[in-house]
Scaffold this motif. Sequence first.
Motif, PDB file in Angstrom:
ATOM      1  N   ARG A  11       0.834  -1.205   0.000  1.00  0.00           N
ATOM      2  CA  ARG A  11       0.000   0.000   0.000  1.00  0.00           C
ATOM      3  C   ARG A  11       0.866   1.251   0.000  1.00  0.00           C
ATOM      4  NH1 ARG A  11      -4.541  -0.783   4.601  1.00  0.00           N
ATOM      5  NH2 ARG A  11      -3.852   1.359   4.953  1.00  0.00           N
TER       6      ARG A  11
ATOM      7  N   LEU B  94       1.599   3.091   3.240  1.00  0.00           N
ATOM      8  CA  LEU B  94       2.473   2.420   4.204  1.00  0.00           C
ATOM      9  C   LEU B  94       3.949   2.514   3.817  1.00  0.00           C
ATOM     10  CD1 LEU B  94       0.385  -0.826   4.934  1.00  0.00           C
ATOM     11  CD2 LEU B  94       0.506   1.288   6.276  1.00  0.00           C
ATOM     12  N   ARG B  95       4.221   3.108   2.682  1.00  0.00           N
ATOM     13  CA  ARG B  95       5.611   3.271   2.244  1.00  0.00           C
ATOM     14  C   ARG B  95       6.327   4.314   3.097  1.00  0.00           C
ATOM     15  NH1 ARG B  95       7.511   1.409  -2.575  1.00  0.00           N
ATOM     16  NH2 ARG B  95       6.011   0.490  -4.048  1.00  0.00           N
TER      17      ARG B  95
ATOM     18  N   SER C 147      10.274  -3.203   8.324  1.00  0.00           N
ATOM     19  CA  SER C 147       9.181  -3.350   9.287  1.00  0.00           C
ATOM     20  C   SER C 147       8.021  -4.144   8.689  1.00  0.00           C
ATOM     21  CB  SER C 147       8.679  -1.964   9.732  1.00  0.00           C
ATOM     22  OG  SER C 147       8.072  -1.302   8.643  1.00  0.00           O
ATOM     23  N   ASP C 148       7.065  -4.523   9.553  1.00  0.00           N
ATOM     24  CA  ASP C 148       5.904  -5.304   9.120  1.00  0.00           C
ATOM     25  C   ASP C 148       5.008  -4.543   8.149  1.00  0.00           C
ATOM     26  OD1 ASP C 148       6.678  -7.480  10.539  1.00  0.00           O
ATOM     27  OD2 ASP C 148       5.190  -7.283  12.135  1.00  0.00           O
ATOM     28  N   ARG C 149       5.135  -3.233   8.092  1.00  0.00           N
ATOM     29  CA  ARG C 149       4.279  -2.472   7.176  1.00  0.00           C
ATOM     30  C   ARG C 149       4.586  -2.824   5.716  1.00  0.00           C
ATOM     31  NH1 ARG C 149       6.057   3.521   8.729  1.00  0.00           N
ATOM     32  NH2 ARG C 149       4.548   4.123   7.124  1.00  0.00           N
ATOM     33  N   TYR C 150       5.787  -3.392   5.469  1.00  0.00           N
ATOM     34  CA  TYR C 150       6.153  -3.796   4.108  1.00  0.00           C
ATOM     35  C   TYR C 150       5.799  -5.254   3.827  1.00  0.00           C
ATOM     36  CZ  TYR C 150       8.503   0.444   2.536  1.00  0.00           C
ATOM     37  OH  TYR C 150       8.765   1.727   2.096  1.00  0.00           O
TER      38      TYR C 150
ATOM     39  N   ARG D 194      -4.657  -6.643   6.467  1.00  0.00           N
ATOM     40  CA  ARG D 194      -4.820  -6.368   5.030  1.00  0.00           C
ATOM     41  C   ARG D 194      -5.982  -7.147   4.422  1.00  0.00           C
ATOM     42  NH1 ARG D 194       0.670  -4.848   4.572  1.00  0.00           N
ATOM     43  NH2 ARG D 194       1.088  -4.015   6.646  1.00  0.00           N
TER      44      ARG D 194
ATOM     45  N   ARG E 100      -5.918   1.073   9.761  1.00  0.00           N
ATOM     46  CA  ARG E 100      -4.607   1.476  10.263  1.00  0.00           C
ATOM     47  C   ARG E 100      -3.471   0.733   9.580  1.00  0.00           C
ATOM     48  NH1 ARG E 100      -6.832   1.142  15.755  1.00  0.00           N
ATOM     49  NH2 ARG E 100      -5.381  -0.558  16.230  1.00  0.00           N
ATOM     50  N   GLY E 101      -3.812  -0.200   8.707  1.00  0.00           N
ATOM     51  CA  GLY E 101      -2.778  -0.951   7.995  1.00  0.00           C
ATOM     52  C   GLY E 101      -2.233  -2.128   8.765  1.00  0.00           C
ATOM     53  N   GLU E 102      -2.837  -2.445   9.915  1.00  0.00           N
ATOM     54  CA  GLU E 102      -2.352  -3.551  10.725  1.00  0.00           C
ATOM     55  C   GLU E 102      -2.889  -4.890  10.224  1.00  0.00           C
ATOM     56  OE1 GLU E 102      -2.698  -2.916  14.961  1.00  0.00           O
ATOM     57  OE2 GLU E 102      -2.445  -0.750  14.709  1.00  0.00           O
TER      58      GLU E 102
END
Length: 442
Positions: free
Chosen positions: A153, A156-157, A344-347, A270, A266-268
């Motif tokens: 997303r 989230l970058r 991080s986990d966001r990727y 998907r 919140r992107g936690e």
Amino acid sequence: MSCPYARENGVDTAQQGKNLLDFGGITYTSYLQLHKILNAQTMMSTEDGTPVHDEHLFIIIHQAYELWFKQIIYEIDSVREIFSEEEVDEHKMLEIVKRMQRVTLILKLCVDQFLILETMTPLDFIEFRNYLSPASGFQSYQFRLLENKVGLRGDLRVRYNQENYMKVFGDEPEVCKNIMKSEEEPSLQNLVSRWLERTPGLEEKGFNFWTKYKMAVDSILRQECREAESEECESLRGHLIDQNKRRRELFDSIFDARIHNALMARGERRLTHRAMQGALMISLYREESRFNQPHQLLQLLMDVDSLMTKWRYSHVMLVQRMIGSQQIGTGGSSGYQYLRSTLSDRYKVFIDLFNLSTFLLPRNCIPPLTRQMKNRLSIMEEDQKEDESKVSSSALHSTAKASNPPSDSPCPRENGEEKASSESDLEKSLENSMERSCEASM
């Protein structure tokens, strides 16, 4: 022995001093366009006369990466195309799994290529590094395409030099157009989520996996709570009760769609709420024939995430090794610090699949399948339907006879009613048995 293909009108042309190339056609060099590929290594260090030896390796490695990225994108696009169909043909699952396996093997190779690059020392790199500015690995637009097509997303970058990542491609309108297109198209993650929402067994009318799963979880948590409250040691009792409370809150986060959707915002998370249910059902019943390949696919999607993270990590370690933690990158970024932030986990695009293990149940607590659901998940289901259609006319006559009870029957019932009643009794029996089994395992 002469070549059996080297014949013309039954005459062995090899004896006449000829070979297949004499008859025209494509050659190995022209087919692979090796003249373009092998002459595409322009060493910038030659500007000062003597070229730096290791610059050649640096170029070859990165060109190889770009070729592999191109192949991965090619495979991902083909899988996305299959999943884009209104109703995914299950016969294509084997092909999907095969192509995703290929993607993972290529990514493993990409990770291993860093070992070759690490044969270059920091001192070797310094000799030609200044020639590279302002070029940077961040400008690999194929890797950005790959990230977008898989499902990273944009929000989230990590921002690059406090700018949108598209900024570095400002002078290349065609590249920008392709990247924007990749952001707008459904990603692999989006399509897989939509596919998971259609997992058989999630329907409320029928097996209704989600209701049965919640009942099993409630049974386990109640038993844990009873055991915690019966603990004689006060401090341990308080710890166990608190632990049970946290576990219940964790399960509530998947049972309550509002909480799940808030975590998605919140992107936690998907996957959609229903897709999460589908992924969980496939994981719990992966031994059923119809779920074998879907489960393999979920494992491969996690492998893709893991390998892309490993690739980023290897890149981070290489940069730290070559220029340290403080030096600015050739493209003007913070170098090591920026790259480290992408770990991080966001990727991780399929982070929900990794976290499914949190919600798995012991085998003896998994809701047992009904006979109808067992048949539905069998690979023989289609063959059974064909057989049923062939004998339907003769079976209809027998059923008509069986459905009419004797006239002296004290309580005549329709055949359908009797079947529904027996199914209901069976399900209740299975649920009671499951609860006893879960409690016995605690």
